[in-house]
Design a protein around this motif. Structure first.
Motif, PDB file in Angstrom:
ATOM      1  N   HIS A 277      47.534  34.676 -17.793  1.00 36.13           N
ATOM      2  CA  HIS A 277      47.521  33.850 -16.778  1.00 36.13           C
ATOM      3  C   HIS A 277      47.023  34.107 -15.440  1.00 36.13           C
ATOM      4  N   TRP A 278      46.186  33.054 -15.000  1.00 32.56           N
ATOM      5  CA  TRP A 278      45.584  33.405 -13.871  1.00 32.56           C
ATOM      6  C   TRP A 278      46.315  32.441 -12.725  1.00 32.56           C
ATOM      7  N   PHE A 279      46.680  32.911 -11.604  1.00 36.75           N
ATOM      8  CA  PHE A 279      47.290  32.268 -10.680  1.00 36.75           C
ATOM      9  C   PHE A 279      46.144  31.680  -9.481  1.00 36.75           C
ATOM     10  N   TYR A 280      45.528  30.569  -9.861  1.00 39.35           N
ATOM     11  CA  TYR A 280      44.628  29.983  -8.744  1.00 39.35           C
ATOM     12  C   TYR A 280      44.666  28.593  -8.714  1.00 39.35           C
ATOM     13  N   TRP A 281      44.989  27.933  -9.952  1.00 40.31           N
ATOM     14  CA  TRP A 281      44.932  26.282  -9.589  1.00 40.31           C
ATOM     15  C   TRP A 281      46.118  25.747  -8.599  1.00 40.31           C
ATOM     16  N   GLU A 282      47.064  26.530  -8.447  1.00 37.43           N
ATOM     17  CA  GLU A 282      48.286  26.316  -7.420  1.00 37.43           C
ATOM     18  C   GLU A 282      47.459  26.186  -6.197  1.00 37.43           C
ATOM     19  N   SER A 283      46.554  27.261  -5.791  1.00 34.31           N
ATOM     20  CA  SER A 283      45.915  27.130  -4.537  1.00 34.31           C
ATOM     21  C   SER A 283      44.956  26.259  -4.303  1.00 34.31           C
ATOM     22  N   TYR A 284      44.060  26.152  -5.392  1.00 31.88           N
ATOM     23  CA  TYR A 284      42.917  25.158  -5.290  1.00 31.88           C
ATOM     24  C   TYR A 284      43.660  23.681  -5.002  1.00 31.88           C
ATOM     25  N   SER A 285      44.489  23.420  -5.968  1.00 36.77           N
ATOM     26  CA  SER A 285      44.821  22.012  -6.080  1.00 36.77           C
ATOM     27  C   SER A 285      45.619  21.913  -4.696  1.00 36.77           C
ATOM     28  N   THR A 286      46.273  22.625  -4.162  1.00 39.20           N
ATOM     29  CA  THR A 286      47.160  22.634  -2.755  1.00 39.20           C
ATOM     30  C   THR A 286      46.033  22.256  -1.600  1.00 39.20           C
ATOM     31  N   TRP A 287      44.848  22.952  -1.691  1.00 41.30           N
ATOM     32  CA  TRP A 287      43.791  22.775  -0.609  1.00 41.30           C
ATOM     33  C   TRP A 287      42.889  21.360  -0.822  1.00 41.30           C
ATOM     34  N   LEU A 288      42.682  21.341  -2.189  1.00 44.34           N
ATOM     35  CA  LEU A 288      42.172  19.968  -2.552  1.00 44.34           C
ATOM     36  C   LEU A 288      42.681  18.844  -2.145  1.00 44.34           C
ATOM     37  N   SER A 289      44.091  18.753  -2.331  1.00 47.82           N
ATOM     38  CA  SER A 289      44.838  17.446  -2.016  1.00 47.82           C
ATOM     39  C   SER A 289      45.303  17.376  -0.711  1.00 47.82           C
ATOM     40  N   GLY A 290      45.246  18.500   0.124  1.00 50.97           N
ATOM     41  CA  GLY A 290      45.745  18.835   1.321  1.00 50.97           C
ATOM     42  C   GLY A 290      44.491  18.090   2.284  1.00 50.97           C
ATOM     43  N   PHE A 291      43.274  18.685   1.989  1.00 52.45           N
ATOM     44  CA  PHE A 291      41.957  18.238   2.516  1.00 52.45           C
ATOM     45  C   PHE A 291      41.743  16.649   2.351  1.00 52.45           C
ATOM     46  N   ALA A 292      42.020  16.076   1.069  1.00 53.40           N
ATOM     47  CA  ALA A 292      41.819  14.649   0.744  1.00 53.40           C
ATOM     48  C   ALA A 292      42.742  13.812   1.642  1.00 53.40           C
ATOM     49  N   LEU A 293      44.221  14.464   1.971  1.00 46.18           N
ATOM     50  CA  LEU A 293      45.266  13.644   2.981  1.00 46.18           C
ATOM     51  C   LEU A 293      44.657  13.863   4.105  1.00 46.18           C
TER      52      LEU A 293
END
Length: 398
Positions: free
Chosen positions: A81-97
């Motif tokens: 299990h790789w922990f990275y989509w939590e980080s990427y999703s946070t940045w992508l949604s935050g930048f879109a916002l």
């Protein structure tokens, strides 16, 4: 229709951003706790397998026994299990916002003529430059000094200085509310970039070397650990910056950059307390209460410093009718809340609409003083008092 759709996009992106941010911060906090709470294994087989630490925990009616291998397990499992989509999703949604909330309307949200006058395009470019330049400078500091003698101390001192300079500069160029949010976005970008450029690539290299039977270079683990630790100290400062837009007494202060730095320092110090607390329980370090105390002292000092000064009483009629209020609403509010534009899907161009949103108008204009945004329409203290008196009198239309 555009405003209506933007409001929906804002709502859904904010919802998504909070959800994925909880997932990312939660996993980050958990692994910091786990790393700090591991004890040497007692089982001889675990020692032979190369386990460097273990933890027994109970949760949800079951017992858990996570273990950490110093270099690698005897055999890599088929699925990791790789922990990275939590980080990427946070940045992508935050930048879109950030895009639809601030960059979409820079004249409203980014630019305050009382702070700095520049074109919308220049303001957008400046905001994006903060994200990129901070990451490049921070990354250069880590790469050049991170592995040297006392590297952590050197990096920490320089990054602190970099954040202080950025906070001062942001508040000299952008509207206070935007400056605080931009600082949070700037540091959050560095956090996600740490994951994208260093932590995950290093882990992929280690896994590839293990599968190929090649020796594993320890530098990948050291770099990944360093950036992960930085991320955990960045977390509380970023959360404050993101929440600050709801509390105008912070970002509207004449020395708002000092408030921002103070709150970020307090957050980092308190986070240090919680990180070291796990080691204290195992006898690895002294009690970290001085860090918590330092954070609390800074918070108390800010609370005392920001206490509101006595407000000069403004003479207003004992009873304010809607007829008296109407010119104020039309002159100060309708341009953003009328037929042509309904910011936040709110219209104030009819008596019924003003009555419907009376509570929100009072809250935003009188209590929190968030509206008008950057006081772009020049609402006076007498007019705020007029709105307050009208609302307290029952918000009547006759």
């Amino acid at each position: 229709m555009e405003t209506y759709l933007l409001d929906w996009a804002n709502l859904l992106l904010r919802w998504l951003h909070v959800i994925v941010a909880i997932a990312w911060i939660g996993s980050s906090f958990y692994f910091v706790f786990l790393d700090s709470s591991l004890t040497p294994p007692e089982d001889e087989q675990l020692k032979k397998d190369g386990v460097s630490g273990e933890l027994w925990a109970v949760h949800g009616g079951g017992f858990y026994h996570p273990v950490k291998f110093a270099v690698s397990p005897p055999k890599l499992p088929e699925h990791l299990h790789w922990f990275y989509w939590e980080s990427y999703s946070t940045w992508l949604s935050g930048f879109a916002l950030f895009l639809i909330s601030y960059l979409w309307s820079p004249s409203v949200y980014l630019i305050d003529p009382n702070v700095f006058v520049w074109s919308p395009g220049a303001a957008i470019a400046g905001a994006l430059a903060f994200l990129v330049v901070f990451w490049l400078l921070y990354d250069a500091i880590c790469r050049t000094l991170g592995q040297s003698d006392n590297g952590d101390a050197k990096v920490g001192a320089l990054v602190l200085a970099l954040v202080c300079v950025a906070a001062w500069l942001a508040t000299q160029l952008f509207a206070g509310r935007a400056a605080f949010l931009l600082m949070g976005a700037m540091i959050a970008t560095a956090m996600s970039a740490n994951v994208f450029f260093w932590i995950i690539p290093g882990q992929r290299t280690v896994v590839a070397d293990l599968k190929a039977g090649r020796p594993v270079a320890p530098i990948h683990g050291k770099r990944g650990k360093q950036r992960s630790v930085h991320n955990t100290y960045f977390t509380l400062p970023v959360l404050f910056a993101m929440l600050s837009n709801h509390y105008s007494f912070t970002y509207t202060h004449p020395q708002n950059w000092l408030i921002l730095i103070g709150m970020m320092f307090a957050g980092a110090a308190i986070r240090q307390f919680f990180v070291m607390r796990h080691g204290f329980k195992l006898g690895r370090n002294a009690h970290p209460w001085p860090y918590a105390a330092a954070g609390v002292v800074v918070l108390v000092a800010l609370i005392v410093w920001l206490k509101p000064a006595p407000v000069k009483a403004v003479a207003v009629p004992e009873t304010v009718s809607y007829v008296q209020l109407k010119p104020v609403i039309e002159q100060r509010c309708v341009m953003c809340h009328g037929a042509a534009l309904q910011s936040k899907n709110v219209r104030l161009d009819s008596p019924e609409a003003v009555k419907q949103h009376a509570q929100a108008v009072y809250q935003q204009v009188v209590v929190s003083r968030l509206m008008p945004m950057n006081n772009a329409t020049g609402l006076t203290e007498e007019e705020r008092a007029l709105i307050a008196q009208w609302f307290k009198g029952g918000a009547k239309l006759e």
